[in-house]
Motif scaffolding. Structure first.
Motif, short mmCIF file in Angstrom:
data_model
loop_
_atom_site.label_atom_id
_atom_site.label_comp_id
_atom_site.label_asym_id
_atom_site.label_seq_id
_atom_site.Cartn_x
_atom_site.Cartn_y
_atom_site.Cartn_z
N ASP A 1 46.07 41.58 39.34
CA ASP A 1 45.46 41.71 40.66
C ASP A 1 45.92 40.58 41.63
OD1 ASP A 1 43.40 39.47 40.33
OD2 ASP A 1 43.06 40.67 38.67
N TYR B 1 47.13 45.91 40.81
CA TYR B 1 48.47 45.69 41.09
C TYR B 1 49.42 46.58 40.29
CZ TYR B 1 52.84 43.55 42.21
OH TYR B 1 54.41 43.25 42.24
N GLN C 1 54.60 48.61 44.95
CA GLN C 1 54.49 47.48 45.87
C GLN C 1 54.06 48.01 46.93
OE1 GLN C 1 56.76 43.91 44.57
NE2 GLN C 1 57.62 45.41 43.14
#
Length: 288
Positions: free
Chosen positions: A195, A216, A221
């Motif tokens: 994260d 994440y 991304q």
């Protein structure tokens, strides 16, 4: 309930920024070996721009997404000393959208600049070839632009994640020495990234979370653009707080039995909170 799902995102075939005004390719096709580690490769491409060029969008496109870990394209100004002649143009990593700027904001590429491609390749188990490229869309608004876009990374390179640790914390901070306006944020970690959070603390002591990415994913991304660019007064500090899962419960972990430090390769780690901002001439800025 599938009926509650939002519409599936659609993805452009070809350029995500529309038709570029100019495209620059790697000077030659690159052969990527089948296995092992490939260090960063650098390629210089002349622009032959006779005057300064201002852009409002840019997109780095992998020629072979199977092997391209990331691309960072920088503009090198040959008229300046080496230590201050390079500025970021655009980068891309898995899942990251093209670089675009708000109305009236542009990024400068100096006349005569050389575009330097930093290419990071990850072997797939067989020999591959790549010829990546970058497309630019020129800024066509009033001159000079009301805002000039800059980028920086808020990073920590001095960490070591213990073997097996499920929630290791790494922090980095930056304090702005002038009034700025934030445009977007982009957290970057590798396979153990769990994260990432950005928090702003104003000079009067107030603080606010700017972005929280609780799940994440290295393969997705993302750059997070502010719906309305956020003004920060001189003296505002941005703290970036990241957590890493180096345990066997992380299915993406290359080796949970090994401590991990900063490194270029995917099996190593990074901690960078990228920030895109414009310098703000309004000295009365005091927050939102």
């Amino acid at each position: 309930d599938e009926g509650d799902l939002p519409p599936a995102p659609t993805y452009e075939e070809g350029w995500g920024i529309g038709k570029p005004d100019v495209v620059f390719q790697l000077p030659e096709e690159v052969t990527v070996k089948a296995d092992g580690v490939v260090p960063y490769l650098y390629f210089d491409v002349p622009t032959n721009f006779e005057d300064d060029v201002w852009i409002k969008a840019a997109e780095a496109r992998p020629g072979n997404r199977a092997v391209v870990h990331h691309i960072i394209v920088s503009a090198v100004d040959p008229s300046l000393p080496e230590k201050r002649n390079t500025s970021t143009v655009v980068g891309t990593a898995p899942g990251d959208p093209p670089f675009t700027l708000p109305e009236g904001v542009a990024r400068r590429i100096p006349k005569g600049a050389i575009l330097r491609f930093q290419m990071h390749y990850t072997p797939t188990g067989k020999k591959e070839v790549d010829r990546s490229e970058v497309g630019l869309v020129f800024y066509k608004g009033e001159m000079p632009p009301r805002g000039v876009a800059h980028s920086r990374g808020i990073l920590n390179t001095k960490f070591e994640i213990p073997a097996g640790h499920p929630n290791y914390e790494v922090r980095a901070s930056h304090t702005f020495r002038e009034n700025v306006t934030l445009i977007n944020l982009m957290p970057h970690m590798h396979l153990r990234g769990k994260d990432f959070l950005y928090r702003a603390t104003w000079p009067d002591g107030r603080s606010e979370i700017l972005l929280s990415v609780p799940g994440y994913d290295f393969n997705w991304q993302n750059t997070y653009r502010f719906a309305e660019p956020l003004k920060l007064p001189k003296g505002t500090r941005i703290d970036c707080i990241a957590h890493y899962d180096n345990s066997e419960d992380n299915p993406a972990n290359p080796n949970p039995g090994k401590p991990v430090k900063w490194g270029d390769q995917t099996f190593e780690e990074m901690m960078i909170g990228f920030v895109c901002y414009m310098k703000d001439a309004d000295s009365s800025s005091s927050g939102r």
